[in-house]
Design an enzyme around this catalytic site. Structure first.
Site, PDB file in Angstrom:
ATOM      1  N   THR A  90     -26.219 -16.147   0.493  1.00  0.00           N
ATOM      2  CA  THR A  90     -25.704 -17.315   0.076  1.00  0.00           C
ATOM      3  C   THR A  90     -24.585 -17.085  -0.850  1.00  0.00           C
ATOM      4  OG1 THR A  90     -27.932 -18.145   0.029  1.00  0.00           O
ATOM      5  CG2 THR A  90     -26.580 -19.090  -1.989  1.00  0.00           C
ATOM      6  N   CYS A  91     -24.685 -16.068  -1.797  1.00  0.00           N
ATOM      7  CA  CYS A  91     -23.404 -15.874  -2.734  1.00  0.00           C
ATOM      8  C   CYS A  91     -22.100 -15.718  -2.142  1.00  0.00           C
ATOM      9  CB  CYS A  91     -23.869 -14.397  -3.618  1.00  0.00           C
ATOM     10  SG  CYS A  91     -22.546 -14.317  -4.728  1.00  0.00           S
TER      11      CYS A  91
ATOM     12  N   CYS B 202     -21.855 -18.474  -5.005  1.00  0.00           N
ATOM     13  CA  CYS B 202     -20.748 -17.918  -5.988  1.00  0.00           C
ATOM     14  C   CYS B 202     -19.546 -17.805  -5.738  1.00  0.00           C
ATOM     15  CB  CYS B 202     -21.402 -16.458  -6.553  1.00  0.00           C
ATOM     16  SG  CYS B 202     -22.978 -16.105  -6.326  1.00  0.00           S
TER      17      CYS B 202
ATOM     18  N   LYS C  95     -17.741 -21.248  -4.123  1.00  0.00           N
ATOM     19  CA  LYS C  95     -17.937 -21.918  -5.485  1.00  0.00           C
ATOM     20  C   LYS C  95     -16.722 -21.551  -6.682  1.00  0.00           C
ATOM     21  CE  LYS C  95     -19.672 -20.553  -8.714  1.00  0.00           C
ATOM     22  NZ  LYS C  95     -21.224 -20.512  -8.992  1.00  0.00           N
TER      23      LYS C  95
ATOM     24  N   TYR D 227     -18.504  -6.440   4.199  1.00  0.00           N
ATOM     25  CA  TYR D 227     -19.858  -6.137   4.121  1.00  0.00           C
ATOM     26  C   TYR D 227     -20.374  -5.560   5.067  1.00  0.00           C
ATOM     27  CZ  TYR D 227     -19.771  -8.337  -0.757  1.00  0.00           C
ATOM     28  OH  TYR D 227     -19.604  -8.449  -1.959  1.00  0.00           O
TER      29      TYR D 227
ATOM     30  N   ALA E 236     -35.579 -12.072  11.816  1.00  0.00           N
ATOM     31  CA  ALA E 236     -36.946 -11.170  12.029  1.00  0.00           C
ATOM     32  C   ALA E 236     -38.129 -11.930  11.661  1.00  0.00           C
ATOM     33  CB  ALA E 236     -36.605 -10.205  10.628  1.00  0.00           C
TER      34      ALA E 236
ATOM     35  N   GLY F 267     -29.184 -31.881 -12.578  1.00  0.00           N
ATOM     36  CA  GLY F 267     -28.684 -31.257 -13.984  1.00  0.00           C
ATOM     37  C   GLY F 267     -28.712 -30.018 -14.441  1.00  0.00           C
TER      38      GLY F 267
ATOM     39  N   TYR G 141     -27.484 -25.748 -12.722  1.00  0.00           N
ATOM     40  CA  TYR G 141     -26.164 -25.059 -12.295  1.00  0.00           C
ATOM     41  C   TYR G 141     -25.258 -25.897 -11.204  1.00  0.00           C
ATOM     42  CZ  TYR G 141     -28.057 -20.664 -14.144  1.00  0.00           C
ATOM     43  OH  TYR G 141     -28.343 -19.539 -14.964  1.00  0.00           O
TER      44      TYR G 141
ATOM     45  N   GLU H 189     -21.702 -27.413 -11.588  1.00  0.00           N
ATOM     46  CA  GLU H 189     -20.538 -26.830 -11.046  1.00  0.00           C
ATOM     47  C   GLU H 189     -19.894 -28.015  -9.942  1.00  0.00           C
ATOM     48  OE1 GLU H 189     -22.115 -23.314  -9.844  1.00  0.00           O
ATOM     49  OE2 GLU H 189     -22.043 -22.271 -11.706  1.00  0.00           O
TER      50      GLU H 189
ATOM     51  N   ARG I 261     -31.838 -27.950 -18.510  1.00  0.00           N
ATOM     52  CA  ARG I 261     -33.025 -27.645 -19.196  1.00  0.00           C
ATOM     53  C   ARG I 261     -33.230 -26.288 -18.954  1.00  0.00           C
ATOM     54  NH1 ARG I 261     -38.291 -27.319 -16.676  1.00  0.00           N
ATOM     55  NH2 ARG I 261     -37.506 -28.017 -14.608  1.00  0.00           N
TER      56      ARG I 261
ATOM     57  N   ASP J 161     -33.851 -14.040  -4.643  1.00  0.00           N
ATOM     58  CA  ASP J 161     -34.336 -15.566  -4.768  1.00  0.00           C
ATOM     59  C   ASP J 161     -35.861 -15.841  -3.839  1.00  0.00           C
ATOM     60  OD1 ASP J 161     -31.907 -16.224  -5.880  1.00  0.00           O
ATOM     61  OD2 ASP J 161     -31.647 -17.778  -4.759  1.00  0.00           O
TER      62      ASP J 161
ATOM     63  N   ALA K 193     -23.851 -17.734 -16.651  1.00  0.00           N
ATOM     64  CA  ALA K 193     -22.948 -18.620 -16.767  1.00  0.00           C
ATOM     65  C   ALA K 193     -22.811 -19.839 -15.731  1.00  0.00           C
ATOM     66  CB  ALA K 193     -21.471 -18.177 -16.541  1.00  0.00           C
TER      67      ALA K 193
ATOM     68  N   HIS L 222      -6.981 -11.225 -32.495  1.00  0.00           N
ATOM     69  CA  HIS L 222      -6.356 -12.552 -32.973  1.00  0.00           C
ATOM     70  C   HIS L 222      -5.152 -12.938 -32.206  1.00  0.00           C
ATOM     71  CE1 HIS L 222      -6.085 -15.808 -35.621  1.00  0.00           C
ATOM     72  NE2 HIS L 222      -4.906 -15.690 -35.977  1.00  0.00           N
TER      73      HIS L 222
ATOM     74  N   GLU M  19     -12.966 -14.259 -30.716  1.00  0.00           N
ATOM     75  CA  GLU M  19     -13.142 -13.657 -32.080  1.00  0.00           C
ATOM     76  C   GLU M  19     -13.914 -14.449 -32.839  1.00  0.00           C
ATOM     77  OE1 GLU M  19      -9.529 -13.708 -34.857  1.00  0.00           O
ATOM     78  OE2 GLU M  19      -8.843 -15.501 -33.470  1.00  0.00           O
TER      79      GLU M  19
HETATM   80  P1  NDP Z   1     -31.750 -25.726 -10.906  1.00  0.00           P
HETATM   81  O1  NDP Z   1     -33.068 -25.350 -10.852  1.00  0.00           O
HETATM   82  O2  NDP Z   1     -30.798 -24.889 -11.749  1.00  0.00           O
HETATM   83  O3  NDP Z   1     -31.561 -27.349 -11.160  1.00  0.00           O
HETATM   84  C1  NDP Z   1     -32.209 -28.334 -10.281  1.00  0.00           C
HETATM   85  C2  NDP Z   1     -31.902 -29.725 -11.083  1.00  0.00           C
HETATM   86  O4  NDP Z   1     -32.289 -30.733  -9.910  1.00  0.00           O
HETATM   87  C3  NDP Z   1     -32.689 -29.837 -12.393  1.00  0.00           C
HETATM   88  O5  NDP Z   1     -31.756 -30.433 -13.301  1.00  0.00           O
HETATM   89  C4  NDP Z   1     -33.830 -30.701 -11.979  1.00  0.00           C
HETATM   90  O6  NDP Z   1     -34.254 -31.510 -13.098  1.00  0.00           O
HETATM   91  C5  NDP Z   1     -33.201 -31.615 -10.934  1.00  0.00           C
HETATM   92  N1  NDP Z   1     -34.384 -31.714  -9.953  1.00  0.00           N
HETATM   93  C6  NDP Z   1     -35.332 -31.171  -9.359  1.00  0.00           C
HETATM   94  N2  NDP Z   1     -36.093 -31.748  -8.440  1.00  0.00           N
HETATM   95  C7  NDP Z   1     -35.791 -32.968  -8.532  1.00  0.00           C
HETATM   96  C8  NDP Z   1     -36.013 -34.366  -7.824  1.00  0.00           C
HETATM   97  N3  NDP Z   1     -36.928 -34.379  -7.116  1.00  0.00           N
HETATM   98  N4  NDP Z   1     -35.222 -35.495  -8.171  1.00  0.00           N
HETATM   99  C9  NDP Z   1     -34.251 -35.571  -9.319  1.00  0.00           C
HETATM  100  N5  NDP Z   1     -33.760 -34.284  -9.866  1.00  0.00           N
HETATM  101  C10 NDP Z   1     -34.626 -33.117  -9.582  1.00  0.00           C
HETATM  102  O7  NDP Z   1     -31.322 -25.631  -9.413  1.00  0.00           O
HETATM  103  P2  NDP Z   1     -29.727 -25.431  -8.577  1.00  0.00           P
HETATM  104  O8  NDP Z   1     -29.925 -26.212  -7.412  1.00  0.00           O
HETATM  105  O9  NDP Z   1     -28.672 -26.186  -9.743  1.00  0.00           O
HETATM  106  O10 NDP Z   1     -29.703 -24.023  -8.543  1.00  0.00           O
HETATM  107  C11 NDP Z   1     -30.585 -23.151  -8.135  1.00  0.00           C
HETATM  108  C12 NDP Z   1     -30.592 -21.892  -8.681  1.00  0.00           C
HETATM  109  O11 NDP Z   1     -29.541 -21.071  -8.237  1.00  0.00           O
HETATM  110  C13 NDP Z   1     -30.335 -21.748 -10.347  1.00  0.00           C
HETATM  111  O12 NDP Z   1     -31.271 -22.156 -11.060  1.00  0.00           O
HETATM  112  C14 NDP Z   1     -29.711 -20.448 -10.449  1.00  0.00           C
HETATM  113  O13 NDP Z   1     -30.925 -19.586 -10.649  1.00  0.00           O
HETATM  114  C15 NDP Z   1     -28.990 -20.178  -9.128  1.00  0.00           C
HETATM  115  N6  NDP Z   1     -27.536 -20.893  -9.299  1.00  0.00           N
HETATM  116  C16 NDP Z   1     -27.009 -19.855 -10.198  1.00  0.00           C
HETATM  117  C17 NDP Z   1     -25.458 -20.003 -10.409  1.00  0.00           C
HETATM  118  C18 NDP Z   1     -24.811 -19.387 -11.168  1.00  0.00           C
HETATM  119  O14 NDP Z   1     -25.259 -18.170 -11.809  1.00  0.00           O
HETATM  120  N7  NDP Z   1     -23.477 -19.776 -12.097  1.00  0.00           N
HETATM  121  C19 NDP Z   1     -24.733 -21.273  -9.715  1.00  0.00           C
HETATM  122  C20 NDP Z   1     -25.533 -21.909  -8.729  1.00  0.00           C
HETATM  123  C21 NDP Z   1     -27.221 -21.608  -8.750  1.00  0.00           C
HETATM  124  P3  NDP Z   1     -35.549 -30.992 -14.121  1.00  0.00           P
HETATM  125  O15 NDP Z   1     -34.806 -30.207 -15.047  1.00  0.00           O
HETATM  126  O16 NDP Z   1     -35.759 -32.302 -14.510  1.00  0.00           O
HETATM  127  O17 NDP Z   1     -36.514 -30.293 -13.277  1.00  0.00           O
END
Ligand code: NDP
Length: 430
Positions: free
Chosen positions: A25-26, A31, A34, A82, A98, A158, A160, A164, A187, A282, A320, A415, A420
């Site tokens: 995925t990355c 990553c 993106k 890779y 597999a 809401g 990552y 992004e 959250r 994951d 981040a 500075h 800083e």
């Molecule tokens: P996240 O778990 O971060 O966010 C999922 C969002 O979708 C939450 O806001 C959640 O709400 C909401 N949600 C979940 N189910 C529903 C639903 N049925 N209806 C409406 N809203 C919903 O997942 P992402 O897909 O953004 O990313 C997956 C993971 O991948 C991340 O948690 C992170 O670990 C990794 N990632 C890392 C990145 C980085 O390092 N920069 C970039 C992208 C991904 P609620 O909070 O209310 O549950």
């Protein structure tokens, strides 16, 4: 890839099965592409700022096919690199999907392979919410390959990916709405980060709607929200989380226990319920970040092939969100620290970066340190601002090392920089 190469470097005979391009995925749909898109999106504001610094430019125009093509070329190059690195490490590459036949046998493309150890590192995939018309929306997997940019987009979620991609689309000129079902973005992060990033995204022109969630999608794409509002978009992107890739792998047949959400259940040494089967990344749904997965790979290779049992260490993992501006942190949120220690000392700073003082940009940097009062150790560092990922990476060394607020204060600042402020926050906010 990291597990295969590290295990091979310790003398193990290793084979790796992969059906798609190497890098997971990355590299392919995460990553790397993106971040390339995020760089592209940031030019919009940079062109605007340029005028305030005296540059006169012709009206800049953005060409999506050029960005997509250049991104595709770079990703294809990386996947090739890779694959070559694996081959050079002496890893035997097996092409195909597999499936486990028993605790020591894997079948790929009709051939059976026996191994003392089997490692499941199959990652996760994005999921759409179970609402009518969800098939009209896309996920991040598709967003990387759009034929054309939409005029109006709705990003749902809401976390990552939502933040992004909302920033990317908005920066590339798409009228973007971000709808999140909860009251505060991100959250699990420090509450102030979630509140302040919503305000920063709104200043950038994103229509941020909290407590808003689509109930159904109809052709058009017409979105009916749960509160009864209806609106049309050219693109709906579901950034609503990811699920572990454990389907069709034969794991249950091999006796591997899975959690309710389908993740491989593992112990501190990434061992599943079957002694010969391990899992990292994951697919175990622990800390779902690329560098954590690669660290888990190296800890596991050390455990299995160098005789050094090494448990995973998920403490103080910096992270981040590459929204515009970046959100980054390491260690505990204020709320989590308060729950753990009872009381905490909090230091914050909020200001306009020097870079933005000549123009009309109303972007604010936010920095925060969370300190455990008894030991004075800095247990959390949080930031919203330019290159927050780069800044927090450095701060993370200090937090991981358990340094105190006094040691932060004894460090001389550079500075004038934004970073800083992390060593000049003298007055407690609360
Ligand atoms: P996240 O778990 O971060 O966010 C999922 C969002 O979708 C939450 O806001 C959640 O709400 C909401 N949600 C979940 N189910 C529903 C639903 N049925 N209806 C409406 N809203 C919903 O997942 P992402 O897909 O953004 O990313 C997956 C993971 O991948 C991340 O948690 C992170 O670990 C990794 N990632 C890392 C990145 C980085 O390092 N920069 C970039 C992208 C991904 P609620 O909070 O209310 O549950």
């Amino acid at each position: 890839m990291r597990a295969a190469r590290t295990a091979a470097s310790y003398g193990a005979r290793v084979a790796i099965a992969e059906a798609g391009p190497f890098g997971g995925t990355c590299v392919n749909v995460g990553c790397i592409p993106k971040k390339l898109f995020a760089y592209a999106a940031q030019f919009r504001d940079a062109f605007r700022d340029a005028a305030d610094f005296g540059w006169r430019l012709a009206a800049p125009a953005f060409d999506w096919p050029t960005l997509r093509r250049n991104k595709d070329r770079e990703i294809a190059r990386l996947a090739g690199v890779y694959e070559r690195l694996l081959a050079e490490a002496g890893v035997f590459i097996v092409r195909g999907r597999a499936r486990l036949r028993d605790p020591h046998t894997v079948e790929v493309a009709g051939e059976r392979y026996r191994a003392r150890h089997i490692l499941v590192a199959t990652g996760s995939r994005p999921v759409k919410p179970p609402i009518p018309g969800a098939e009209l929306g896309i996920t991040s997997d598709d967003a990387f390959f759009l034929e054309r940019l939409p005029a109006r987009a709705l990003v749902v979620g809401g976390g990552y990916v939502a933040l992004e991609f909302a920033s990317i689309l908005n920066g590339l000129g798409v009228r973007t709405t971000l709808a999140y079902r909860g009251a505060r973005l991100l959250r699990g992060f420090d509450a102030e980060l979630g509140e302040r990033i919503a305000a920063e995204l709104a200043k950038k022109g994103i229509d941020v709607r909290l407590r808003a969630n689509p109930a159904r999608l109809d052709a058009g794409i017409e979105v009916a929200f749960e509160d009864g509002a209806r609106e049309r978009y050219d693109l709906v992107l579901f950034a609503t989380g990811r699920r572990p890739n454990t389907g069709g792998l034969g794991l249950e047949a091999a006796g591997v226990a899975l959690s309710a959400e389908g993740a491989v259940i593992v112990d501190r040494y990434s061992k599943s319920s079957v002694d010969s089967i391990h899992a990292i990344g994951d697919v175990t749904n622990r800390v779902n970040l690329t560098p954590v997965a690669t660290a888990e790979a190296m800890w596991l290779a050390r455990t299995l092939f160098r005789g050094e049992p090494t448990p995973v260490d998920h403490e103080n993992v910096p992270t981040a969100v590459f929204a515009d501006p970046n959100v980054a942190c390491v260690g505990l949120a204020e709320e989590a620290a308060r729950a753990r220690f009872g009381a905490v000392d909090v230091y914050t700073a909020s200001f306009r970066a020097l870079r933005h003082t000549l123009g009309a940009r109303d972007e604010r940097v936010f920095l925060k340190l969370v300190v455990e009062p008894r030991t004075q150790r800095v247990v959390g560092a949080h930031m919203i601002g330019p290159e927050a990922g780069e800044v927090i990476q450095g701060i993370a060394i200090a937090v991981k090392a358990g340094l105190t607020k006094a040691q932060f204060d004894a460090t001389i600042g550079i500075h004038p920089t934004v970073a800083e402020e992390f060593v000049t926050m003298r007055a407690k906010t609360r």
